[in-house]
Design a protein around this motif. Sequence first.
Motif, short mmCIF file in Angstrom:
data_model
loop_
_atom_site.label_atom_id
_atom_site.label_comp_id
_atom_site.label_asym_id
_atom_site.label_seq_id
_atom_site.Cartn_x
_atom_site.Cartn_y
_atom_site.Cartn_z
N GLY A 177 0.77 -1.20 0.16
CA GLY A 177 -0.13 0.16 0.00
C GLY A 177 0.76 1.35 0.06
O GLY A 177 0.45 2.28 -0.64
N SER A 178 2.08 1.25 0.82
CA SER A 178 3.06 2.43 0.80
C SER A 178 3.68 2.75 -0.62
O SER A 178 3.86 3.80 -0.93
CB SER A 178 4.08 2.15 1.96
OG SER A 178 3.39 1.97 3.21
N LEU A 182 4.12 4.19 -6.58
CA LEU A 182 5.42 4.07 -7.26
C LEU A 182 5.32 2.93 -8.31
O LEU A 182 5.88 2.99 -9.40
CB LEU A 182 6.53 3.77 -6.27
CG LEU A 182 6.76 4.68 -5.16
CD1 LEU A 182 7.89 4.16 -4.32
CD2 LEU A 182 7.08 6.28 -5.92
N VAL A 183 4.37 2.03 -7.92
CA VAL A 183 4.06 0.78 -9.04
C VAL A 183 3.31 0.55 -9.88
O VAL A 183 3.07 -0.04 -10.82
CB VAL A 183 4.35 -0.57 -8.16
CG1 VAL A 183 5.63 -0.57 -7.47
CG2 VAL A 183 3.24 -0.69 -7.38
N SER A 184 2.31 1.77 -9.43
CA SER A 184 1.06 1.81 -10.42
C SER A 184 0.27 3.27 -10.71
O SER A 184 1.25 4.22 -9.87
CB SER A 184 -0.18 0.86 -9.89
OG SER A 184 -0.33 1.61 -8.69
N GLN A 185 -0.12 3.33 -11.68
CA GLN A 185 -0.71 4.80 -12.03
C GLN A 185 -1.73 5.23 -10.84
O GLN A 185 -2.78 4.48 -10.72
CB GLN A 185 -1.20 4.75 -13.51
CG GLN A 185 -1.86 6.26 -13.85
CD GLN A 185 -0.68 7.26 -14.18
OE1 GLN A 185 0.48 6.64 -14.71
NE2 GLN A 185 -1.08 8.40 -13.89
N PRO A 186 -1.57 6.53 -10.25
CA PRO A 186 -2.54 6.91 -9.34
C PRO A 186 -3.64 7.19 -9.95
O PRO A 186 -4.02 7.48 -11.12
CB PRO A 186 -1.79 8.17 -9.04
CG PRO A 186 -0.44 8.21 -9.22
CD PRO A 186 -0.36 7.30 -10.38
N THR A 189 -7.20 0.92 -11.54
CA THR A 189 -7.63 -0.06 -10.80
C THR A 189 -6.90 -0.46 -9.96
O THR A 189 -6.90 -1.09 -8.73
CB THR A 189 -8.46 -1.04 -11.57
OG1 THR A 189 -9.16 -0.55 -12.55
CG2 THR A 189 -9.09 -2.09 -11.01
N ALA A 190 -5.53 -1.10 -10.11
CA ALA A 190 -4.45 -1.64 -9.60
C ALA A 190 -4.20 -0.72 -8.32
O ALA A 190 -3.71 -1.15 -7.34
CB ALA A 190 -3.29 -1.85 -10.43
N ASN A 191 -3.98 0.45 -8.71
CA ASN A 191 -3.74 1.53 -7.37
C ASN A 191 -4.57 1.26 -6.38
O ASN A 191 -4.19 1.47 -5.32
CB ASN A 191 -3.22 2.82 -8.25
CG ASN A 191 -2.78 3.90 -7.15
OD1 ASN A 191 -3.61 4.36 -6.61
ND2 ASN A 191 -1.53 3.90 -6.89
N THR A 192 -5.95 1.47 -6.91
CA THR A 192 -6.80 1.46 -5.80
C THR A 192 -6.82 0.26 -5.02
O THR A 192 -6.92 0.09 -3.66
CB THR A 192 -8.27 1.45 -6.40
OG1 THR A 192 -8.20 2.76 -7.23
CG2 THR A 192 -9.41 1.59 -5.59
N ILE A 193 -6.65 -0.99 -5.70
CA ILE A 193 -6.56 -2.28 -4.89
C ILE A 193 -5.21 -2.40 -4.04
O ILE A 193 -5.59 -2.84 -2.88
CB ILE A 193 -6.54 -3.45 -6.00
CG1 ILE A 193 -7.74 -3.44 -7.04
CG2 ILE A 193 -6.06 -4.70 -5.44
CD1 ILE A 193 -7.89 -4.47 -7.91
#
Length: 312
Positions: A177-178, A182-186, A189-193
């Motif tokens: 979560g932290s 850095l690893v997904s687009q803000p 869907t991936a960022n939200t998950i």
Amino acid sequence: ALGTMLGKMLAESGGADQIALTITRVAGNGRISWAMMVIGLLIGLPVFFEVGFVLLIPLVFTLARRTSTPMLLLALPIGAALSVTHAMIPPHPATLLALSAYHADTGRTIFWGVIIGTPIAALAGPIYAKFITPRIQIAGHAGLEDQFASKDVHENLPPFSITVLTILSRFLLMLLGSVADLVSQPGSTANTILHFIGNTDIALLLATILSFYVLGQARGFSRETILRFTNECLGPTALIMLLVGAGGGFARELVDSGVSKPITDLALGAHVPLLVLAWLLAVVVRVPAGSATVAMSTASGIVGPILLHSHG
């Protein structure tokens, strides 16, 4: 409460015994005090200090008798490690309260808690134990030692790797979560998950559910037995919640009554850094009260608003 459930599953499944026995076997008698520190750090992650101490004290008595090692050389490293994890690494109640007051990042707090806490545990544990043990003589032994040392160890222990992974799963989720941005687009869907599963409460819930299966059903426990375990461990959490509430209420009283203002004005007038001020306030409360939870909740309740105001 969820952390206590995870700790209960760890104890009832024999996972705690597996961790302790594996680490002590690898370390050997020459480094047994360091092994006890590592055990304390691992076991202290999912359980409260009191629970971890009660869980591990039979191991201390057993190893002291089997290896002819002085009791303090084993007990002090465990106490130091449990104290560090309880006071410095989320999601223990005191650190969560401080996180909320300071609006700190959970992942970074875990990271720096481990980086700073490990040397502290080493200094207050094995190093101090090696210094003080020859200077303190413990005469004889109590009946409590016989009771603990004769405690039966689980015969069918869960694998070491699975046990450790279960303990660390919630921290791995929090770290995900932290680093989500850095690893997904803000906003994706991936960022939200990642942010969702990295939430402190959700990560702890998922880790607890994992323990129900890995350390519960997979070990042959029925649903009724697991339910009984969870019910049994809820009682002791009431005192912890009372301490957290009392500490937060005490801090609020100090702020609302104006008692904290002269203290903070004096400290700020003397140009005392907020970090030092927070530490001093925690020490002033911790020494007479003896509770890290109350000390941290009080200090964060006073310093938190000052910190936000100074940056706002």
